[in-house]
Design an enzyme around this catalytic site. Structure first.
Site, mmCIF file in Angstrom:
data_model
loop_
_atom_site.group_PDB
_atom_site.id
_atom_site.type_symbol
_atom_site.label_atom_id
_atom_site.label_comp_id
_atom_site.label_asym_id
_atom_site.label_seq_id
_atom_site.Cartn_x
_atom_site.Cartn_y
_atom_site.Cartn_z
ATOM 1 N N ASP A 271 6.524 35.729 61.083
ATOM 2 C CA ASP A 271 7.766 35.007 60.775
ATOM 3 C C ASP A 271 7.940 34.911 59.253
ATOM 4 O O ASP A 271 7.036 35.244 58.489
ATOM 5 C CB ASP A 271 7.676 33.612 61.412
ATOM 6 C CG ASP A 271 9.006 32.877 61.363
ATOM 7 O OD1 ASP A 271 10.064 33.529 61.235
ATOM 8 O OD2 ASP A 271 8.980 31.637 61.455
ATOM 9 N N GLU B 294 11.162 37.781 55.385
ATOM 10 C CA GLU B 294 12.299 38.479 54.729
ATOM 11 C C GLU B 294 11.991 38.841 53.280
ATOM 12 O O GLU B 294 12.566 39.833 52.819
ATOM 13 C CB GLU B 294 13.548 37.597 54.814
ATOM 14 C CG GLU B 294 14.061 37.427 56.233
ATOM 15 C CD GLU B 294 13.148 36.561 57.117
ATOM 16 O OE1 GLU B 294 12.491 35.665 56.573
ATOM 17 O OE2 GLU B 294 13.087 36.819 58.328
ATOM 18 N N ASP C 238 16.863 32.129 64.168
ATOM 19 C CA ASP C 238 17.233 30.757 64.542
ATOM 20 C C ASP C 238 18.690 30.664 64.992
ATOM 21 O O ASP C 238 19.585 30.335 64.211
ATOM 22 C CB ASP C 238 16.975 29.822 63.356
ATOM 23 C CG ASP C 238 15.501 29.825 62.959
ATOM 24 O OD1 ASP C 238 14.680 30.357 63.731
ATOM 25 O OD2 ASP C 238 15.190 29.309 61.873
HETATM 26 C C1 GLC Z 1 11.345 29.652 61.573
HETATM 27 C C2 GLC Z 1 11.377 30.524 62.808
HETATM 28 C C3 GLC Z 1 11.244 29.675 64.046
HETATM 29 C C4 GLC Z 1 9.954 28.863 63.953
HETATM 30 C C5 GLC Z 1 9.949 28.022 62.685
HETATM 31 C C6 GLC Z 1 8.638 27.279 62.487
HETATM 32 O O1 GLC Z 1 12.472 28.859 61.507
HETATM 33 O O2 GLC Z 1 12.535 31.302 62.859
HETATM 34 O O3 GLC Z 1 11.255 30.451 65.196
HETATM 35 O O4 GLC Z 1 9.841 28.033 65.069
HETATM 36 O O5 GLC Z 1 10.172 28.838 61.560
HETATM 37 O O6 GLC Z 1 7.586 28.157 62.378
#
Ligand code: GLC
Length: 762
Positions: free
Chosen positions: A385, A388, A456
C-alpha cells in the site's frame, strides 16, 4: 518548440531502422507482425530501457523507399513514414487507415515535454488507460498519469493511483492499440479540447516511445499487449475465495473472533487481513507485541480453521534508531535523497519516514529478504500500500531522487518496483508456494507480480458502478486480477448497498470486503438475520463458481484476456455497448453477462448483445441484440448466461482447503452453435503446474448433434473431482438422449420428471 523536421539519413542497424533528422532520431523496430515500435528521441545514445516490456524486437525489418516515404509492411500491419516532414501513419495491409499523425504537428518538443498529435476520426472511440474515472468510451476526455494517493476521490477525480498509458482506438470498424511506454507524468487527450480535430498524448520528459498494435480485434490487441508486457501467473486458489479485511482488526483476539464467526455461521471465507495496526508503531516488518503477542500462534489457529492471512506493508521506513530496517537502510544508503545527497524525509503512517530506492536491485533483494518477519509466523499474502508513493501533503519535491533517477521520471513506476521486490522476495522465501501479492500503485507490466485494488472508494451506489468500470478497464490493460473495496472504504453503506455490492463481488476477480477505521463493522453478520442469509448465499455462489473462475484465470494467464471484460472486447462494433446506460455491464469469463445496478433500483435496464441468453437464476430465455427491463431484487443481481455455454461448478465448501463432495457440475446451457470450453485445474498452491502437473480438458458441446465431448486429459494432475454431474439448461422436454463421449446417455426419465441432472463417471 522543436519540430522533428525532415528525414536526412536512413540506416539499418541490426533489426532497427534508424531515421535521422536535424533534431531527432527515430528508431523503428518490429516486435512481431502486428506490433511496431517507434522511438523518437533527441538522445539517441541513451539506452532505451523499459520497466514494462519483456520482449525483444527479434523480427528483421524490411522496408521500401520512395522519394516521399518509407514503407514497412509486416504482413499484418503497414507503417508509412513520411520523410518531409517526419510523420508516422499506420494502415492495415490492404491500406485502410488505422491511425495517422496530425499532418501539421506530428511529434514535437517544448522544452523537455514531448507530444504526439494524431488525427481524430469522426466515429473514433477510445477505451483503456486502466484505472481512470469517466466513461467506457474516453472520447472527449483528458487524463493525466501521475500515481497519487487519491484518498476521498470522487467518481471524477484524476489522476488516481495507477498509470497505464495504453489505449485502444476504434473507428470505421477497425481497431488499433497504442502503448506509450514513458514513465514520466503523461497526458492523454482524446479530443477533449481540440474541436474534434485531433487527439494527443505526451509526457513531461523522456522519448516519444510507443508500440503500435494492429490486430483487428480488441482481444487480439490485449493478447499482443500482454505478450509484450507479460501475463499473470496462476494465483493461489485461496486468494479467489472470499476475503475479509478491515482497517484494522486491532488485536489477535479480534481477528480470531471474526474468523471463527465465519465458520460458526457457515459463511465461506478464505482470507483475513492484518491492516497497519498489527505493527509496532507502523514499523514495517514488526509486530505489535501487546495486541499480537504470538503471531505464529494466531496464524496457526487461523490455519487450523482454513484461513490465510494477508498483511499490509507500506514503503515508508520509520526514522528511528534501533529499528532494523532503518539502521540497515541508513548504513547501506538504501533510501531516496534530495539532489544534494541529504536523505528525503516525509511523513506517512509511522510519522517521519525514509523511502527505499526500489530501483536498486540490492535494495530490492534486501526488501524481499525482510519478509521472513511475516513468512516465519506463516503469512503468505502481502498487501503493498501507499506506494505511489504516498506522503502526507502529497507532492514529493521534484529534486528527490532514487539513485540517479529523479522522481519526475520514475514516480509512476515506484509502486510496481516495490511490488516486484515483494513478489520476487516472497517467492524465494516461500519456495514452491505461490505468494499472493496485492498493490495499490502500478504501471504497465504489474500483472507479472501482483493483483491490484482500486484504493479508497466510498460507500455509495455511484462508486459501486464506476468501480466496476475501473475493474473492466483494468482488464483492458492486462490487470485481470483486480478488486474494489466491496461495501465502500469510506462511509457506511446502507444494508441495501451492502447486499447489492456483495452480490456484484461474486463476479469481481478479487472478492474483498474492506472498510476504513471509524466506520461501522462490515462483516456479513452485521446486517440482520435476513440480510446475512442473502450475503451468505451470494458468497456460496462464489464458491460454487470457483472451478469456472479458476479456469478463467488460466485463460488470463495464457492469453492476457481478463476475467471481467467490458462488452467492448467481444461486441466492439455494437454501439449499445457504449451507451451510458449499459456501459458498466461486463462478461465474467466467456459465459456470464453481469449487469451492475444501483441498490435503489429493483428493475434494471440491461442490454443483451447478439446471441441467446438465459437469466442465471430463473432460466428465463431472452433473444439477444435487444434492451430489456428485468427484475433486480436485492436477492438476485441480473446475471445472464450466454446460450451454448459450459460452466463448471462445485458444491458449497467453507474454504478452498475443503475438497467438497467430489462432483464437478457441468452446466450446459443450450444454444445454437457449437462451443468449446477449456477446463483447467491444478493444486492451486504451488508452481508444479509449470512442470506439467495440471489437469486440462477441452469440453465441446454441439447443440445440433446433441453431443458433449470431453477431450483426453492433458497434464499429470489428478482432479479433485471424481464424478461429473451434467446439468442441462434450456433443453426441450422431448430430448431423449444426449451423446457424451460417443456414449448415449438416456434422458427420458430424467427430463420427464423435471430433473435436469445426470451424473456420469469422470
Ligand atoms: C490506505 C489504504 C487502505 C488502508 C489504509 C490503512 O488508505 O488505501 O486500504 O486500509 O491505508 O492502512
Amino acid at each position: 518548440m522543436t519540430e522533428t523536421g525532415n528525414v536526412e539519413n536512413i540506416l539499418k542497424q541490426g533489426n532497427v531502422l534508424i531515421l535521422k533528422t536535424a533534431t531527432a532520431t527515430a528508431k523503428i523496430s518490429v516486435y512481431h507482425a502486428a506490433i511496431i515500435k517507434v522511438n523518437i528521441t533527441r538522445n539517441p545514445d541513451k539506452a532505451d530501457t523499459s520497466f514494462a516490456v519483456i520482449q525483444n524486437a527479434e523480427t528483421d525489418i524490411e522496408y521500401t523507399e520512395t522519394a516521399n516515404d518509407i514503407t514497412i509492411d509486416t504482413g499484418a500491419l503497414k507503417l508509412i513514414v513520411g520523410k518531409a516532414p517526419l510523420r508516422f501513419n499506420f494502415y492495415t495491409t490492404d491500406g485502410k487507415v488505422l491511425s495517422e499523425d496530425d499532418s501539421r504537428f506530428g511529434v514535437n518538443w517544448q522544452g523537455e515535454r514531448v507530444v504526439n498529435y494524431r488525427k481524430l476520426y469522426a466515429d473514433e472511440k477510445f477505451i483503456g488507460l486502466g484505472e481512470k474515472t469517466g466513461g467506457l468510451n474516453r472520447r472527449g476526455t483528458h487524463y493525466v498519469n501521475w500515481n497519487t494517493d487519491a484518498s476521498r476521490h470522487t467518481i471524477e477525480t484524476d489522476p488516481l493511483y495507477k498509470t497505464f498509458p495504453f489505449f485502444i482506438g476504434l473507428h470505421d470498424g477497425l481497431t488499433y492499440g497504442l502503448f506509450f511506454d514513458n514513465t514520466h507524468k503523461s497526458y492523454f487527450d482524446f479530443g477533449a479540447t481540440t474541436d474534434d480535430e485531433m487527439s494527443w498524448f505526451g509526457a513531461d520528459g523522456g522519448d516519444m516511445n510507443y508500440y503500435f498494435f494492429g490486430a483487428q480485434t480488441v482481444a487480439g490487441i490485449i493478447k499482443d499487449y500482454t505478450w509484450l508486457t507479460g501475463r499473470m501467473d496462476m494465483p493461489p486458489l485461496w486468494s479467489l475465495g472470499y476475503q475479509q479485511c478491515r482497517y484494522s482488526y486491532m488485536s489477535a483476539e479480534e481477528l480470531l473472533d471474526v474468523a471463527a464467526n465465519f465458520r460458526k455461521r457457515k459463511i465461506p471465507a478464505d482470507v483475513i487481513y492484518c491492516d497497519i495496526d498489527y505493527m509496532d508503531n507502523y514499523k514495517i516488518f514488526t509486530w505489535n507485541k501487546e495486541a499480537f503477542p504470538d503471531p505464529k500462534g494466531m496464524i496457526d489457529q487461523l490455519k487450523a480453521i482454513n484461513f490465510k492471512v494477508v498483511s499490509i506493508v507500506d514503503p515508508g521506513i520509520k526514522v528511528e534508531e534501533g529499528y532494523k530496517q532503518y539502521d540497515e537502510g541508513v548504513a547501506k544508503d538504501y533510501f531516496a535523497t534530495y539532489s544534494n545527497g541529504d536523505k528525503y524525509i516525509a511523513s506517512v503512517w509511522p510519522g517521519r519516514c525514509y523511502f527505499p530506492d526500489f530501483f536498486n536491485d540490492e535494495v530490492k533483494e534486501w526488501w524481499g529478504a525482510s519478509f521472513t518477519a511475516l513468512t516465519e509466523p506463516g503469512i503468505e499474502g502481502f498487501w503493498n500500500d501507499m506506494n505511489e508513493p504516498a506522503a502526507w501533503g502529497q507532492n514529493i519535491p521534484l529534486n528527490v531522487k532514487f539513485g540517479d533517477k529523479y522522481i519526475g521520471e520514475v514516480r509512476n513506476v515506484y509502486g510496481m518496483e516495490m511490488t516486484k521486490a515483494t513478489y520476487n522476495g516472497t517467492r524465494k522465501i516461500l519456495g514452491n508456494k505461490r505468494p499472493f501479492v496485492l498493490t495499490r500503485a502500478a504501471y504497465c507490466g504489474t500483472q507479472r507480480y501482483s493483483a491490484v485494488w482500486t484504493g479508497d472508494n466510498t460507500a455509495t451506489d455511484e462508486h459501486m458502478l464506476y468501480g466496476q468500470r475501473l475493474i473492466n478497464s483494468l482488464g483492458l490493460v492486462g490487470m485481470s486480477f483486480a478488486g474494489v473495496d466491496i461495501g465502500g472504504y469510506t462511509g457506511n453503506p446502507t444494508p441495501e448497498l451492502m447486499l447489492r455490492w456483495n452480490s456484484l463481488g461474486v463476479y469481481i476477480p478479487m472478492f474483498r470486503n474492506h472498510a476504513e477505521i471509524g466506520t461501522a463493522m462490515r462483516e456479513p453478520w452485521h446486517w440482520g438475520d435476513i440480510n446475512e442469509k442473502v450475503i451468505k448465499k451470494d458468497i456460496e455462489q462464489r464458491y460454487k463458481l470457483l472451478p469456472y473462475i479458476y479456469s478463467g484465470f488460466y485463460h488470463s494467464a495464457q492469453t492476457g484476456l481478463p476475467l471481467s471484460r467490458t462488452l467492448a472486447i467481444h461486441h466492439t462494433n455494437d454501439e449499445n455497448v457504449f451507451n451510458l446506460k449499459y456501459q458498466n455491464q461486463f462478461m465474467f469469463g466467456d459465459a456470464l453477462l453481469v449487469a451492475p445496478v444501483e441498490s435503489t433500483k429493483l428493475l434494471a435496464d440491461v442490454y443483451l448483445p447478439e446471441g441467446n441468453w438465459y437469466r442465471l437464476t430463473t432460466g428465463e430465455q431472452y433473444e439477444g441484440a435487444q434492451a430489456v427491463v428485468v427484475p433486480a431484487p436485492l436477492t438476485d443481481l441480473p446475471v445472464f448466461v450466454k446460450g451454448g455455454s459450459i460452466i463448471p461448478m462445485q458444491s458449497v465448501i467453507q474454504s478452498t482447503s475443503e475438497k467438497g463432495d467430489g462432483i464437478l457440475e457441468l452446466n450446459i446451457w443450450n444454444g445454437n452453435d457449437a462451443t468449446e470450453y477449456v477446463y483447467y485445474e491444478d493444486d492451486g498452491d504451488t508452481y508444479n503446474h509449470q512442470n506439467g502437473t495440471y489437469y486440462k480438458r477441452t469440453i465441446s458441446f454441439d447443440p445440433q448433434a446433441k453431443t458433449i465431448t470431453l477431450s483426453e486429459v492433458e497434464g499429470s494432475f489428478i482432479s479433485r473431482f471424481d464424478k461429473i454431474k451434467l446439468v442441462l439448461h434450456g433443453f426441450d422436454k422431448g430430448l431423449k438422449a444426449l451423446t457424451v463421449n460417443e456414449k448415449a446417455v438416456k434422458l427420458n426419465s430424467l427430463l420427464a420428471n423435471d430433473s435436469n441432472e445426470v451424473t456420469i463417471a469422470y
